[in-house]
Design an enzyme around this catalytic site. Structure first.
Site, PDB file in Angstrom:
ATOM      1  N   GLU A   1      -8.888   9.327  -0.122  1.00  0.00           N
ATOM      2  CA  GLU A   1      -9.306   8.658   1.117  1.00  0.00           C
ATOM      3  C   GLU A   1     -10.824   8.539   1.199  1.00  0.00           C
ATOM      4  O   GLU A   1     -11.565   9.107   0.394  1.00  0.00           O
ATOM      5  CB  GLU A   1      -8.741   9.422   2.317  1.00  0.00           C
ATOM      6  CG  GLU A   1      -7.215   9.416   2.303  1.00  0.00           C
ATOM      7  CD  GLU A   1      -6.579  10.053   3.523  1.00  0.00           C
ATOM      8  OE1 GLU A   1      -7.291  10.713   4.321  1.00  0.00           O
ATOM      9  OE2 GLU A   1      -5.352   9.887   3.680  1.00  0.00           O
TER      10      GLU A   1
ATOM     11  N   GLU B   1       0.079   5.997  -5.727  1.00  0.00           N
ATOM     12  CA  GLU B   1       0.778   5.124  -6.682  1.00  0.00           C
ATOM     13  C   GLU B   1      -0.210   4.217  -7.411  1.00  0.00           C
ATOM     14  O   GLU B   1      -0.128   4.021  -8.622  1.00  0.00           O
ATOM     15  CB  GLU B   1       1.812   4.250  -5.958  1.00  0.00           C
ATOM     16  CG  GLU B   1       2.936   5.023  -5.295  1.00  0.00           C
ATOM     17  CD  GLU B   1       2.624   5.460  -3.874  1.00  0.00           C
ATOM     18  OE1 GLU B   1       1.454   5.729  -3.561  1.00  0.00           O
ATOM     19  OE2 GLU B   1       3.569   5.542  -3.081  1.00  0.00           O
TER      20      GLU B   1
HETATM   21  N1  THU Z   1      -0.204   6.994   0.952  1.00  0.00           N
HETATM   22  C1  THU Z   1       0.049   7.034  -0.389  1.00  0.00           C
HETATM   23  O1  THU Z   1      -0.752   7.548  -1.183  1.00  0.00           O
HETATM   24  N2  THU Z   1       1.198   6.490  -0.831  1.00  0.00           N
HETATM   25  C2  THU Z   1       2.172   5.970  -0.046  1.00  0.00           C
HETATM   26  O2  THU Z   1       3.168   5.509  -0.556  1.00  0.00           O
HETATM   27  C3  THU Z   1       2.004   5.971   1.406  1.00  0.00           C
HETATM   28  C4  THU Z   1       0.685   6.379   1.910  1.00  0.00           C
HETATM   29  C5  THU Z   1      -1.431   7.619   1.436  1.00  0.00           C
HETATM   30  C6  THU Z   1      -2.479   6.665   1.914  1.00  0.00           C
HETATM   31  C7  THU Z   1      -3.261   7.539   2.866  1.00  0.00           C
HETATM   32  O3  THU Z   1      -4.217   8.291   2.119  1.00  0.00           O
HETATM   33  C8  THU Z   1      -2.224   8.511   3.411  1.00  0.00           C
HETATM   34  O4  THU Z   1      -1.129   8.463   2.516  1.00  0.00           O
HETATM   35  C9  THU Z   1      -1.750   8.186   4.807  1.00  0.00           C
HETATM   36  O5  THU Z   1      -1.344   6.877   4.918  1.00  0.00           O
END
Ligand code: THU
Length: 159
Positions: A63, A74
């Site tokens: 993030e 992913e």
């Molecule tokens: N996120 C993922 O890494 N993969 C997903 O399939 C859904 C969401 C992450 C993005 C963000 O850092 C956090 O989860 C909350 O949305």
């Protein structure tokens, strides 16, 4: 008027029901979410990608205070796999998530942007990608990205 229905195929497993190689991929995704950088959402996601040459490439969500600058687990894994092994088809991906205290009860499906990247990866290598979504209660298995993103936009429209 005509009605068209799309059927998708999703299988549900317990961890014990899975074969050793699927378990290994899931375990890597579970371990990899410990490497997430998610100080804003406190939602830690790991992805493990199995390539045709047997290599497993892992990625976690990263993030950023300027939120669109971050990326999902992913896409971290898929883009790293593409950068390191550009000629290797992706055979499978496992995804596992946790919060500050525990792993998710239910499997976490990939976001729309990650589905689109998964679709392009599948089409690019002409190889179906098995998708394993881990939850403590159940594990879902989809045998192709077509089951995750039906009625999709992809490479074929640009030809
Ligand atoms: N996120 C993922 O890494 N993969 C997903 O399939 C859904 C969401 C992450 C993005 C963000 O850092 C956090 O989860 C909350 O949305």
């Amino acid at each position: 008027m005509k009605r068209k229905k799309i059927e998708i195929d999703i299988q549900s497993f317990t961890y014990e029901e899975l074969n050793a190689s699927d378990r290994q991929l899931i375990d890597k995704a579970r371990k990899t979410n410990e490497h997430s950088y998610a100080p804003y959402s406190h939602f830690y996601v790991g992805a493990a990608v199995l390539l045709d040459n047997g290599e497993i490439i892992c990625g976690s969500n990263q993030e950023n205070a300027a939120s669109p600058s971050g990326t999902c687990a992913e896409r971290t894994a898929l883009f790293y796999a593409g950068a390191k092994y550009p000629d290797q088809a992706v055979k499978a991906i496992a995804i596992a998530a946790r919060n500050d205290t525990e792993e998710t009860e239910m499997p976490v499906p990939p976001c729309g942007a990650c589905r689109q990247v998964l679709l392009e990866t599948e089409q690019r290598f002409h190889t179906p990608i098995r998708i394993l979504l881990y939850g403590k209660k159940e594990i879902l298995l989809l045998k192709s990205v077509n089951d995750l993103l039906p009625l999709s936009f992809g490479i074929s429209f640009l030809k």
